[in-house]
Write an enzyme that holds these catalytic residues in place. Structure first.
Site, PDB file in Angstrom:
ATOM      1  N   LYS A   1       2.607  -5.714   9.620  1.00  0.00           N
ATOM      2  CA  LYS A   1       2.480  -4.516   8.802  1.00  0.00           C
ATOM      3  C   LYS A   1       3.722  -3.668   9.005  1.00  0.00           C
ATOM      4  CE  LYS A   1      -0.859  -1.169   7.179  1.00  0.00           C
ATOM      5  NZ  LYS A   1      -2.283  -0.783   7.193  1.00  0.00           N
TER       6      LYS A   1
ATOM      7  N   ASP B   1     -11.097   5.605  10.881  1.00  0.00           N
ATOM      8  CA  ASP B   1     -11.106   5.232   9.465  1.00  0.00           C
ATOM      9  C   ASP B   1     -11.942   3.971   9.250  1.00  0.00           C
ATOM     10  OD1 ASP B   1     -10.521   5.540   6.784  1.00  0.00           O
ATOM     11  OD2 ASP B   1      -8.556   4.573   6.902  1.00  0.00           O
TER      12      ASP B   1
ATOM     13  N   GLY C   1       0.810  -1.212   0.000  1.00  0.00           N
ATOM     14  CA  GLY C   1       0.000   0.000   0.000  1.00  0.00           C
ATOM     15  C   GLY C   1       0.837   1.252   0.000  1.00  0.00           C
TER      16      GLY C   1
END
Length: 279
Positions: free
Chosen positions: A33, A131, A14
């Site tokens: 991540k 989010d 990403g």
């Protein structure tokens, strides 16, 4: 290798970093991540600020234990970047199911109630997601498991790319107070979950536009369309759903559901009525 973790493969790439499948000698399969902050921030001081914030959020997330929230195990630094180790989720995010139009109403309501319950648990610990959107909700259809992921971590990691007209979050799902840059609390997450519910039920977003400049005024001032206009078969049984959408998408935080628990209190019985009527 990343410390004691053996990296097996890259799962996704990403704008703020990459997600890897890894093996932990203690826990088995995990997801890692890796936020590539040095690439995102021109100034080292900004990268360090983002690193510190991500580590703070991740540390808070390690205290969350809820069946509808991804479990975060630990976070640390690696050669100037930051990594977060979490449980590996076997499923797909909801954006895939929306694109396929493959979810039934019973599934949709069960998913949203689960997400609301997980978010409510996080809110009770003082954590606001910031989010909430289909891409941050993972659903395993084989076992029915649903998990909320990515509690605002990417919004911090990508802050270097923001300008005054680009926000921390995903604009289509943001509450009016968020697009206005005001302080946020749990009610902004409730609003975003309402947008997600609207999209799951209708296949479209309540507010759409070709540019951010056109989208923001709609979020701030325009009334959302009637959810039942897109599901005519719910004209009788779905009156309660229309009332819920009218509440959860209110412009002022004080006018919408004040907590996820309030949202669930109305949605759960409404879902029962709709599902039982259609079955």
């Amino acid at each position: 290798m990343l410390g004691r973790y053996k990296i097996n493969e890259k799962l996704a790439n990403g704008a703020t970093g990459a997600l890897y499948l890894a093996e932990d000698p203690e826990r088995g399969t995990v997801a890692i991540k890796l936020f590539q902050l040095r690439r995102n921030f021109a100034k080292p001081v900004d990268a360090e600020t983002a690193s510190t914030r991500i580590l703070e959020i991740s540390h808070a997330l390690t205290s969350l234990r809820h069946p509808n929230v991804v479990e975060v195990y630990e976070a640390g630094r690696n050669e100037g970047d930051v990594y977060v180790v979490m449980e590996y989720l076997r499923g797909r995010d909801l954006s895939h199911f929306i694109e396929e139009k493959s979810l039934g109403l019973e599934e949709i309501f069960r998913i949203v109630v689960g997400v609301a319950d997980g978010l409510g648990h996080a809110h009770a610990q003082g954590i606001v997601h910031r989010d909430v959107k289909p891409a941050n909700i993972v659903y395993n259809r084989d076992c029915g498991e649903v998990k909320v992921t990515d509690f605002g971590l990417s919004t911090v990691a990508g802050s270097a790319k923001r300008s005054p007209k680009v926000f921390a979050g995903t604009p289509y799902y943001m509450a009016p107070e968020q697009v206005q840059g005001k302080g946020l609390d749990a009610r902004a997450d409730v609003y975003a979950l309402g947008v997600t519910l609207f999209q799951l039920v209708t296949g479209r977003l309540p507010f759409q536009a070709n540019s951010l400049d056109l989208l923001v005024p709609k979020i701030e001032r325009e009334a959302p369309p009637d959810v039942l206009a897109f599901r005519p078969e719910l004209a009788q049984s779905g009156v309660c759903l229309r009332a819920i959408m009218d509440n959860v998408l209110q412009k002022r935080p004080q006018d919408r559901y004040q907590s996820c628990a309030d949202f669930i209190e109305d949605l759960a019985p409404c879902a029962d009525v709709i599902v039982n009527t259609l079955s």
